[in-house]
Design an enzyme around this catalytic site. Sequence first.
Site, PDB file in Angstrom:
ATOM      1  N   GLU A   1      13.991   1.512  19.849  1.00  0.00           N
ATOM      2  CA  GLU A   1      13.303   2.803  19.949  1.00  0.00           C
ATOM      3  C   GLU A   1      12.795   2.974  21.375  1.00  0.00           C
ATOM      4  OE1 GLU A   1      10.192   2.846  16.981  1.00  0.00           O
ATOM      5  OE2 GLU A   1      11.609   2.600  15.322  1.00  0.00           O
TER       6      GLU A   1
ATOM      7  N   ASP B   1      13.618   6.862   9.901  1.00  0.00           N
ATOM      8  CA  ASP B   1      12.485   7.144  10.798  1.00  0.00           C
ATOM      9  C   ASP B   1      12.300   6.027  11.832  1.00  0.00           C
ATOM     10  OD1 ASP B   1      10.065   8.651  11.530  1.00  0.00           O
ATOM     11  OD2 ASP B   1       8.923   7.005  10.633  1.00  0.00           O
TER      12      ASP B   1
ATOM     13  N   HIS C   1      10.074   7.859  14.386  1.00  0.00           N
ATOM     14  CA  HIS C   1       9.022   6.926  13.943  1.00  0.00           C
ATOM     15  C   HIS C   1       7.676   7.653  13.785  1.00  0.00           C
ATOM     16  CE1 HIS C   1       7.702   2.423  14.066  1.00  0.00           C
ATOM     17  NE2 HIS C   1       6.928   3.124  13.257  1.00  0.00           N
ATOM     18  N   ILE C   2       7.688   8.671  12.919  1.00  0.00           N
ATOM     19  CA  ILE C   2       6.475   9.479  12.748  1.00  0.00           C
ATOM     20  C   ILE C   2       5.841   9.301  11.373  1.00  0.00           C
ATOM     21  CG2 ILE C   2       7.019  11.293  14.428  1.00  0.00           C
ATOM     22  CD1 ILE C   2       8.088  12.923  11.953  1.00  0.00           C
ATOM     23  N   GLY C   3       6.273   8.279  10.632  1.00  0.00           N
ATOM     24  CA  GLY C   3       5.756   8.087   9.267  1.00  0.00           C
ATOM     25  C   GLY C   3       4.234   8.120   9.194  1.00  0.00           C
ATOM     26  N   GLY C   4       3.578   7.456  10.136  1.00  0.00           N
ATOM     27  CA  GLY C   4       2.111   7.376  10.099  1.00  0.00           C
ATOM     28  C   GLY C   4       1.457   8.360  11.054  1.00  0.00           C
TER      29      GLY C   4
ATOM     30  N   HIS D   1       0.819  -1.214   0.000  1.00  0.00           N
ATOM     31  CA  HIS D   1       0.000   0.000   0.000  1.00  0.00           C
ATOM     32  C   HIS D   1       0.855   1.267   0.000  1.00  0.00           C
ATOM     33  CE1 HIS D   1      -3.742  -2.128   0.402  1.00  0.00           C
ATOM     34  NE2 HIS D   1      -3.274  -2.811   1.431  1.00  0.00           N
ATOM     35  N   ILE D   2       1.919   1.267   0.814  1.00  0.00           N
ATOM     36  CA  ILE D   2       2.757   2.471   0.911  1.00  0.00           C
ATOM     37  C   ILE D   2       3.623   2.618  -0.326  1.00  0.00           C
ATOM     38  CG2 ILE D   2       4.587   3.630   2.218  1.00  0.00           C
ATOM     39  CD1 ILE D   2       3.472   2.204   4.735  1.00  0.00           C
TER      40      ILE D   2
ATOM     41  N   ASP E   1       9.561  -6.448  -5.373  1.00  0.00           N
ATOM     42  CA  ASP E   1       8.699  -7.063  -4.357  1.00  0.00           C
ATOM     43  C   ASP E   1       8.761  -8.568  -4.542  1.00  0.00           C
ATOM     44  OD1 ASP E   1       6.032  -5.802  -2.624  1.00  0.00           O
ATOM     45  OD2 ASP E   1       6.213  -7.970  -2.867  1.00  0.00           O
TER      46      ASP E   1
HETATM   47  O1  LIG Z   1       1.778   1.506  11.042  1.00  0.00           O
HETATM   48  C1  LIG Z   1       2.869   1.097  11.427  1.00  0.00           C
HETATM   49  O2  LIG Z   1       3.183  -0.098  11.393  1.00  0.00           O
HETATM   50  C2  LIG Z   1       3.848   2.040  11.934  1.00  0.00           C
HETATM   51  O3  LIG Z   1       5.022   1.764  11.928  1.00  0.00           O
HETATM   52  C3  LIG Z   1       3.367   3.256  12.585  1.00  0.00           C
HETATM   53  O4  LIG Z   1       3.554   2.982  13.929  1.00  0.00           O
HETATM   54  P1  LIG Z   1       2.965   3.903  15.078  1.00  0.00           P
HETATM   55  O5  LIG Z   1       1.477   3.691  15.107  1.00  0.00           O
HETATM   56  O6  LIG Z   1       3.301   5.299  14.746  1.00  0.00           O
HETATM   57  O7  LIG Z   1       3.626   3.392  16.312  1.00  0.00           O
END
Ligand SMILES: O=C(O)C(=O)COP(=O)(O)O
Length: 452
Positions: free
Chosen positions: A307, A302, A332-335, A199-200, A219
């Site tokens: 962590e 990220d 770890h702020i990607g999402g 998806h990403i 992939d």
């Molecule tokens: O969706 C994921 O697997 C992520 O890595 C995001 O993680 P998080 O909800 O920010 O701890």
Amino acid sequence: MVHTEKSTETAAVSNTNVMSSDAEDLKRTRSGSFSTPKAKVLRPFNTSEVKILLLENVNETAVSAFTKQGYQVETYSKALVGDELIEKIQDVHVIGIRSKTKLTKQVLEHAKNLLAIGCFCIGTNQVDLQAAAKQGVAVFNSPFSNSRSVAELVIGEIIMLARQLGDRNIEMHQGVWNKVSKACYEIRGKVLGIVGYGHIGAQLSVLAEAMGMTVYFYDVLQIMPLGQAKPLESLDELLAISDFVSLHVPETEDTQNMIGEHELRLMKDGAYLLNNARGTVVQIPALTKALQSGRLAGACIDVFPKEPAANGPHFDYYPELLACKNLVLTPHIGGSTEEAQRMIGLEVSQSLTKYINDGTSLNAVNFPEVDLRAIREDDKNTVRVLYIHQNIPGVLREINEIFSDHNVEKQYSDSKGDIAYVMADIADVTDVKSLYTAIVQTRANIQTRVLY
Ligand SMILES: O=C(O)C(=O)COP(=O)(O)O
């Protein structure tokens, strides 16, 4: 967990009629009635007895969805570890986590009342999925709600790397004016290599092409390319032709340490690496060396092998890496956007609620997936049996023997690995307790609930 007293709650599902008044008139004339039967709201227990523990700042949308159901909700903004986690997980029915809280076999063994786990994120590697299934615990996640947020971040990061924005920003904060164009580039026409076209990866592919980049991906599955993106046969091939390599793979045995010295050596001189996937995919010492030597022109990281569990000034695990040039680090702020977290909160809380209230396990990641249409409200003595059991021969015969005095209205059975799950709606049950007792005494029983 079963209660023999009947619930006095009235149906929460309203009989919403979306027909136009003409259609209603027609239906009334034909059938003499215009009401469709309501779905019965099943309650195995008083909803206020359901305990939900939400860790790691799970979004408010989930908190209010659970509260609306009448469940007890306890929240923490950080991940829990060790004894604190064990103490808290002991009597909850549902735990909601994000990527940090580790639900190992040892931790899960203490979770005696646990029905389900909600991963309010994409990744589920932090949970021992098999151990959970063996205990009859279904695990749900949100497979794509934060993919756009991650893909957008990567686009920003690619530009940051190409223009050395991280370094310029640090210098300005230190009062240093350093106007340079050497080794700063446009991203137009550059090659982006995406590792993992889920998806990403696929979202990123579309956005990157819109920015004028040429996209290749690798992939392990055969996936249809979007736009002009081209699949490659091997990771090595992708590493060798990409100006930017962006990782979007889950953490599995195969992806652990996937990018090490060998792979970094295959990358072009002056290429860039971006890791917004999982920390264990990249070997930090090898990356540090590649950046120190100037072989790589920069990196965005990220996610890290280690962590911190909570926010605060304690990220001191990788001092050598931290000293590298053109290295953009994020926690770890990607999402982590309002949009993604809201959507994830809604999606995962809905899956969990349906599982608690109706036994529906559709989209569970570790579990057989079953569902049945609702029991009608006027089927007064129909109960729903949810029977999670070992996947061994002869069980269905045994369970249907128990049901044989009743009419089985509908039944659905599915298995996944060692675990199987029967959902059956049984009519004319007046003694729920005896039925429940007979089922839990079967040799294959793992967890049984009777909803009525
Ligand atoms: O969706 C994921 O697997 C992520 O890595 C995001 O993680 P998080 O909800 O920010 O701890």
